[in-house]
Design a protein around this motif. Structure first.
Motif, PDB file in Angstrom:
ATOM      1  N   ASP A 106       4.895  -8.390  -7.766  1.00  8.88           N
ATOM      2  CA  ASP A 106       4.821  -7.158  -8.541  1.00  8.88           C
ATOM      3  C   ASP A 106       5.233  -5.926  -7.746  1.00  8.88           C
ATOM      4  N   CYS A 107       4.996  -5.958  -6.404  1.00  2.00           N
ATOM      5  CA  CYS A 107       5.308  -4.765  -5.613  1.00  2.00           C
ATOM      6  C   CYS A 107       6.601  -4.907  -4.803  1.00  2.00           C
ATOM      7  N   ALA A 108       7.189  -6.108  -4.775  1.00  5.19           N
ATOM      8  CA  ALA A 108       8.342  -6.356  -3.900  1.00  5.19           C
ATOM      9  C   ALA A 108       9.523  -5.451  -4.203  1.00  5.19           C
ATOM     10  N   GLY A 109       9.724  -5.116  -5.464  1.00  2.00           N
ATOM     11  CA  GLY A 109      10.862  -4.290  -5.827  1.00  2.00           C
ATOM     12  C   GLY A 109      10.567  -2.809  -5.923  1.00  2.00           C
ATOM     13  N   GLU A 110       9.319  -2.422  -5.605  1.00  2.00           N
ATOM     14  CA  GLU A 110       8.926  -1.014  -5.711  1.00  2.00           C
ATOM     15  C   GLU A 110       9.447  -0.202  -4.521  1.00  2.00           C
ATOM     16  N   THR A 111       9.545   1.109  -4.713  1.00  2.00           N
ATOM     17  CA  THR A 111      10.041   2.011  -3.679  1.00  2.00           C
ATOM     18  C   THR A 111       8.918   2.454  -2.757  1.00  2.00           C
ATOM     19  N   ILE A 112       9.149   2.398  -1.454  1.00  2.00           N
ATOM     20  CA  ILE A 112       8.175   2.874  -0.474  1.00  2.00           C
ATOM     21  C   ILE A 112       8.104   4.402  -0.539  1.00  2.00           C
ATOM     22  N   LEU A 113       6.901   4.941  -0.643  1.00  2.36           N
ATOM     23  CA  LEU A 113       6.694   6.375  -0.833  1.00  2.36           C
ATOM     24  C   LEU A 113       6.212   7.075   0.434  1.00  2.36           C
ATOM     25  N   SER A 114       6.270   6.401   1.573  1.00  2.78           N
ATOM     26  CA  SER A 114       5.720   6.958   2.812  1.00  2.78           C
ATOM     27  C   SER A 114       6.553   8.121   3.346  1.00  2.78           C
ATOM     28  N   SER A 115       5.886   8.962   4.139  1.00  4.51           N
ATOM     29  CA  SER A 115       6.551   9.990   4.940  1.00  4.51           C
ATOM     30  C   SER A 115       6.505   9.568   6.399  1.00  4.51           C
ATOM     31  N   ASP A 116       7.566   9.859   7.148  1.00  8.01           N
ATOM     32  CA  ASP A 116       7.586   9.590   8.585  1.00  8.01           C
ATOM     33  C   ASP A 116       6.899  10.723   9.322  1.00  8.01           C
ATOM     34  N   PHE A 139       0.796  -1.234   0.000  1.00  7.20           N
ATOM     35  CA  PHE A 139       0.000   0.000   0.000  1.00  7.20           C
ATOM     36  C   PHE A 139       0.823   1.277   0.000  1.00  7.20           C
ATOM     37  N   THR A 140       2.136   1.171   0.129  1.00  9.37           N
ATOM     38  CA  THR A 140       2.962   2.386   0.201  1.00  9.37           C
ATOM     39  C   THR A 140       3.688   2.670  -1.109  1.00  9.37           C
ATOM     40  N   THR A 141       3.420   1.907  -2.141  1.00 10.44           N
ATOM     41  CA  THR A 141       4.144   2.067  -3.396  1.00 10.44           C
ATOM     42  C   THR A 141       3.257   2.532  -4.543  1.00 10.44           C
TER      43      THR A 141
END
Length: 432
Positions: A404-414, A168-170
């Motif tokens: 499909d999502c394992a290699g994607e970049t996490i787009l979250s903010s802390d 959910f973060t990508t």
């Protein structure tokens, strides 16, 4: 049908308003003013999933959706199966992870997204929700790309499995994710504070997709009917009066849906609310005192909830007489038991993840000789790949949805667990 606020009964709203509003005044949960009770259960169980689900849901939504609209929504939302699988002669698992995010919450999130889009009237809506794991992915995928809807998901930083997080973060786009420095209960508290801030809620068109939203609960009723339908075909309709469901329980929406199904006439004998070390409910049922402890992190992390939001609905169902008080028991399963049960199930030929293992172990402790147990498989074991592989000492494959999502970049903010920081983010980062 109207839905009333369990805290302030005078607040009564339509289904559409309950879906759009999420919570009632004083953070009260909405509850249907009456429940349809079906006396044609065998005939209903013979129907296909979509047709049966439309019949189950029709009474709740008919003031806002005609049958054609409801059928279209259910068809789009429930376009994947729920499957019962035998474990042994005494037990079966109800697999609820065959949807797009491999978790039971796909049922409720997709139904809610379809309803909310139908009711939005083109107005901008901001979905704010907290997740301990699977809700985030289900909500993100259900709402991704929908016009006029922004989604903000809060989750406890470092306390959910990496593959769960990546689901959910990508995505980006209208899906924004915040990694909160705290527990799931802290995330949940932030959501409640946002709803209490009426100025903020109005400014951004606030709504929640947590299991507190009545649309998600109503959708989940349908897979209890589907489980009994499959068991009816396997065991015969005359053999359904001894079925016990064990429900892995965190925020207790899943159990609430099962109790609603029972109150509507589905012949479920009783329920076991299976928890991990976060044992507020087992202690409450044993001693009568509601005393949440600080949340403990476990390998069944989606159940790491000490103050479950849906418990007032469970309590109402029990105390109002809609279901008999003795039909719910509860058990707390520790980490060692959870791991040993994953191994036990593997030896029975079934690869499980920790949440289902908790439910199976709790069921084992309480199942009588004349009862048949069904425990809920709420997530695909590959969503907990590292944990399951560590316990079993063997690799498990990744289904396409995770690969499909394992290699994607996490787009979250802390973000901290301070409400002022979240408020500023919502006012400046939602496209209203």
């Amino acid at each position: 049908m109207k839905f009333y606020n369990l805290k302030e009964n005078s607040e009564q709203v339509s289904f559409a308003q309950a879906v759009k509003q999420g919570l009632g005044r004083n953070q009260g949960l909405f509850f249907p003013e009456q429940l349809p009770v079906f006396d044609d259960i065998p005939a209903m169980l013979a129907l296909p999933l979509v047709e049966r689900s439309v019949k189950v849901l029709k009474a709740f939504v008919s003031d806002d959706l005609d049958e054609q609209q409801l059928t279209e929504i259910v068809t789009n939302a429930f376009n994947f199966p729920a499957q019962t699988q035998p474990i042994n002669e005494k037990n079966a698992v109800l697999e609820l992870f065959h949807g797009p995010t491999l978790a039971f919450k796909d049922f409720g999130a997709r139904f809610m997204a379809q309803c909310l889009q139908a009711f939005s009237g083109g107005e901008k809506i901001t979905i704010l929700t907290a997740t301990s794991g699977d809700t985030g992915a289900a909500v993100a995928h259900a709402f991704h790309g929908l016009d006029n809807i922004e989604v903000v998901i809060l989750y406890p930083k470092g306390k959910i499995a990496l593959l769960q997080e990546k689901m959910f973060t990508t995505l980006g786009g209208n899906i924004k994710t915040l990694a909160i420095d705290g527990s799931f209960d802290d995330c949940q508290a932030l959501v409640k504070q946002a709803f209490d801030d009426k100025e903020l809620a109005k400014a951004i068109g606030l709504n929640s997709a947590n299991s507190i939203n009545i649309s998600r609960l109503l959708a989940q009723i349908c897979y209890y009917f589907e489980a009994l339908a499959q068991l009816s075909r396997q065991k015969g309709a005359e053999n359904l009066d001894n079925v016990v469901f064990s429900v892995p329980s965190g925020n207790f929406g899943n159990l609430t849906a099962g109790l609603l199904a029972k109150a509507m006439g589905l012949p479920i004998k009783r329920f076991v609310a299976a928890t991990n070390a976060n044992d507020t409910v087992p202690r409450y049922l044993a001693m009568g005192e509601w005393s949440p402890n600080e949340t403990v992190a476990t390998i069944s992390n989606a159940m790491d909830v000490s103050n479950p939001n849906n418990w007032p609905r469970v309590e109402h169902l029990l105390k109002s007489g809609l279901v008999e008080q003795g039909c719910v028991s509860s058990a707390s399963i520790d980490e060692e038991q959870t791991q040993s049960t994953v191994i036990q199930l593997s030896k029975l030929g079934y690869i499980s993840e920790p949440h289902a293992a908790v439910a199976f172990k709790a069921l084992e402790y309480s199942l009588a000789d004349d009862e048949f147990g069904v425990f809920l498989g709420t997530a695909h074991p590959a969503k907990f790949k590292d944990v399951v592989e560590s316990i079993l000492g063997q690799p498990i494959g990744l289904p396409k949805e995770l690969a499909d999502c394992a290699g994607e970049t996490i787009l979250s903010s802390d973000m901290s667990a301070e409400f002022a920081e979240l408020r500023e983010f919502l006012l400046t980062n939602t496209d209203q």
